[in-house]
Write an enzyme that holds these catalytic residues in place. Structure first.
Site, PDB file in Angstrom:
ATOM      1  N   MET A   1      59.195  16.331  47.618  1.00  0.00           N
ATOM      2  CA  MET A   1      60.276  16.668  48.540  1.00  0.00           C
ATOM      3  C   MET A   1      60.225  18.139  48.972  1.00  0.00           C
ATOM      4  O   MET A   1      59.483  18.935  48.405  1.00  0.00           O
ATOM      5  CB  MET A   1      61.619  16.361  47.887  1.00  0.00           C
ATOM      6  N   HIS A   2      61.041  18.457  49.965  1.00  0.00           N
ATOM      7  CA  HIS A   2      61.394  19.840  50.365  1.00  0.00           C
ATOM      8  C   HIS A   2      60.322  20.636  51.117  1.00  0.00           C
ATOM      9  O   HIS A   2      60.620  21.699  51.646  1.00  0.00           O
ATOM     10  CB  HIS A   2      61.820  20.692  49.147  1.00  0.00           C
TER      11      HIS A   2
ATOM     12  N   ASP B   1      60.264  11.509  46.108  1.00  0.00           N
ATOM     13  CA  ASP B   1      59.656  11.021  44.869  1.00  0.00           C
ATOM     14  C   ASP B   1      60.653  10.471  43.853  1.00  0.00           C
ATOM     15  O   ASP B   1      60.442   9.384  43.293  1.00  0.00           O
ATOM     16  CB  ASP B   1      58.757  12.092  44.243  1.00  0.00           C
TER      17      ASP B   1
END
Length: 522
Positions: free
Chosen positions: A95-96, A254
């Site tokens: 992520m991110h 995830d």
């Protein structure tokens, strides 16, 4: 190898398969599953992490795409499954991360990924522009260096000429989606980690985008996780071995994908991961946000539902640190026996009693997130005596990590998020001793899932829903996930752990000022 070769079922009928792609930090793993959730073939390709400065972390999106193509080609070729029998593709991802493309769809710079820490100043800026409480109300989280919004501001302030050429902002897995389908899209679970999504309403926040001066046209369309976001193009089909027109669903970040892959898709279900860090993750049909920002609330991969997640920094890391520094003989013996050193360490820890002969361990090797949000706190053994042996210290590390995870559980319970059973995942979750500690300390049954594929299975389940093989995420999980028998709490152990946990809880407040003083020393 598929048990039925290329022709499909025993009677020659068409078999149905789904693919899950898990785009991780160290590599991308792609797994082909049948509709009962059995893994048929899998492939893994690793790639580098670039750390040009202390605290920086970047990856090249081209590496992700190359890894996706290579692993897809491998699983489609090795399985012997006809491309038309693969009914859908789902993607799970780290992520991110910030991926920036120009108007031709070309990558402008390496991706700044989740563990990059350069954006502290931008986080302060975001908090000032939006307001601390308002930011948590909308995005369900305080401004965090790992999240995408602060990375966008960093590039705008430090590389303005590059930012001026930016036409599209994507997350890591959504870049692979773009290369597979030609679509600029994301889905709610991963978008929740950008700090630009209105998490209660599951859409981009016009208020946050306006206050931060980010053009909404840069962002992709937001879907629910099992929705079809596009189809495999002819170009992607040639590179991957998939059939053009195969649907690609939203997929999930995830942890949200791991939740689907472990069946944590209904109220009352939760999982604990003991990896390098530790995660306690619970599904909830009711939106619940911690006003202090100690835990993350994100949209989950089940349409119309959320998940709440507490994170402890030094979970499996604490045991690895102990192994690497104090367990040379176990490592040597394990190598000669052909077993995992952790297996021998488990056997040793079992020989120490609950409470480790009155010894406690604080697992704050990397500071702490949940529940303390304190970068300055550090690890400690409390109660060391001349009678203690290495096995006591070893068990104390495992118990201390368990208590830090119980801290997460207590915050979730305080928010009204309840669960009747716990799934255990990650390396630590494979230890029967550690699972029993969790069951006794959380006071609920703990079990494991038979499949070890986690996020890849979750992404494939979402693909099965999007392709119409199952009517809902919950029903797909019922059909595709098998679990092992649970370990229940041992009644005699529960009060012993409870007494030590209450003492553990008193230690951080007593030492907080000392941790701050320690941080100021040279």
């Amino acid at each position: 190898q598929s048990p039925f070769g290329k022709k499909g079922g025993k009677d020659g009928s068409c078999m149905e398969y789904v693919i899950g792609i898990d785009l991780g930090t160290s590599g991308t793993k792609t797994v082909l599953f049948d509709r009962e959730g059995r893994g048929i073939t899998s492939a893994l390709v690793e790639y580098p992490l670039y750390q040009e400065r202390n605290g920086w972390a970047e990856q090249d999106p081209q590496d992700w795409w190359d890894a996706a193509c290579q692993t897809l080609r491998q699983v489609t070729a090795e399985s012997g499954v006809a491309p038309e029998d693969i009914k859908g593709v789902g993607i799970s991802g780290q992520m991110h991360g910030l991926v920036m493309l120009d108007k031709e769809g070309k990558v402008l710079r390496r991706s700044i990924i989740w563990c990059d820490q350069r954006t502290a100043a931008q986080c302060e800026e975001i908090t000032q522009l939006v307001g601390k409480e308002r930011l948590i109300q909308i995005t369900a989280n305080p401004a965090l260096t790992g999240f995408t919004a602060s990375k966008i501001l960093w590039v705008r302030e430090n590389q303005p000429e590059l930012y001026a050429r930016c036409a599209h902002i994507l997350l890591p897995k959504d870049y692979v989606r773009y290369r597979l389908t030609g679509e600029f899209a994301t889905e709610v679970s991963d978008a929740s980690g950008m700090q630009l999504l209105d998490v209660p309403h599951r859409q981009w926040s016009q208020e946050v985008l306006e206050k931060l001066g980010i053009d909404p046209a840069l962002l992709g369309k937001v879907y629910e996780s099992p929705e079809v976001t596009g189809e495999i193009t002819k170009e992607a089909a040639a590179l991957t071995g998939l059939k053009a027109g195969t649907p690609v669903v939203g997929g999930a970040g995830d942890n949200a994908a791991a939740a689907v892959g472990t069946g944590v898709v209904r109220n009352g279900r939760a999982f604990t991961t003991i990896g390098t860090s530790g995660v306690v993750f619970a599904h909830t049909d009711q939106l619940s946000i911690d006003p202090q920002g100690r835990v993350h609330t994100f949209c989950c991969a089940v349409p119309g539902a959320w998940h709440v997640m507490g994170v402890t920094q030094g979970a499996g890391l604490s045991l690895k640190w102990f192994r690497d520094n104090f367990c040379a003989s176990e490592k040597e013996t394990a190598a000669s026996m052909g077993v995992d050193p952790y297996h021998l360490m488990d056997k040793e820890a079992e020989q120490s009693p609950i409470g480790c002969n009155r010894l406690l361990y604080l697992p704050y090797l990397m500071g702490e997130r949940t529940p303390h949000l304190d970068p300055d706190c550090r690890g400690a053994f409390f109660g060391l005596s001349a009678m203690h042996t290495r096995r006591d210290l070893l068990r104390a590390v495992m118990e201390g990590v368990t208590y830090s995870l119980r801290d997460c559980v207590e915050i979730l319970r305080g928010m009204g998020v309840e669960f009747g059973e716990m799934l255990a995942c990650g390396g630590g979750g494979s230890s029967p001793l550690w699972r029993q500690m969790l069951a006794d300390t959380f006071q609920c049954p703990v079990k494991t899932v038979k499949s070890k594929e986690g996020p890849a299975l979750g992404a494939a389940i979402l693909a099965g829903v999007g392709a119409g093989l199952y009517p809902s995420v919950q029903q797909a999980c019922d059909a595709m996930i098998q679990t092992n028998p649970p370990q229940g709490p041992i009644p005699g152990n529960v009060p012993q752990y409870e007494a030590y946990y209450q003492l553990y809880r008193s230690l951080y407040p007593a030492m907080k000022g000392s941790f701050q003083n320690l941080a100021k020393l040279g």
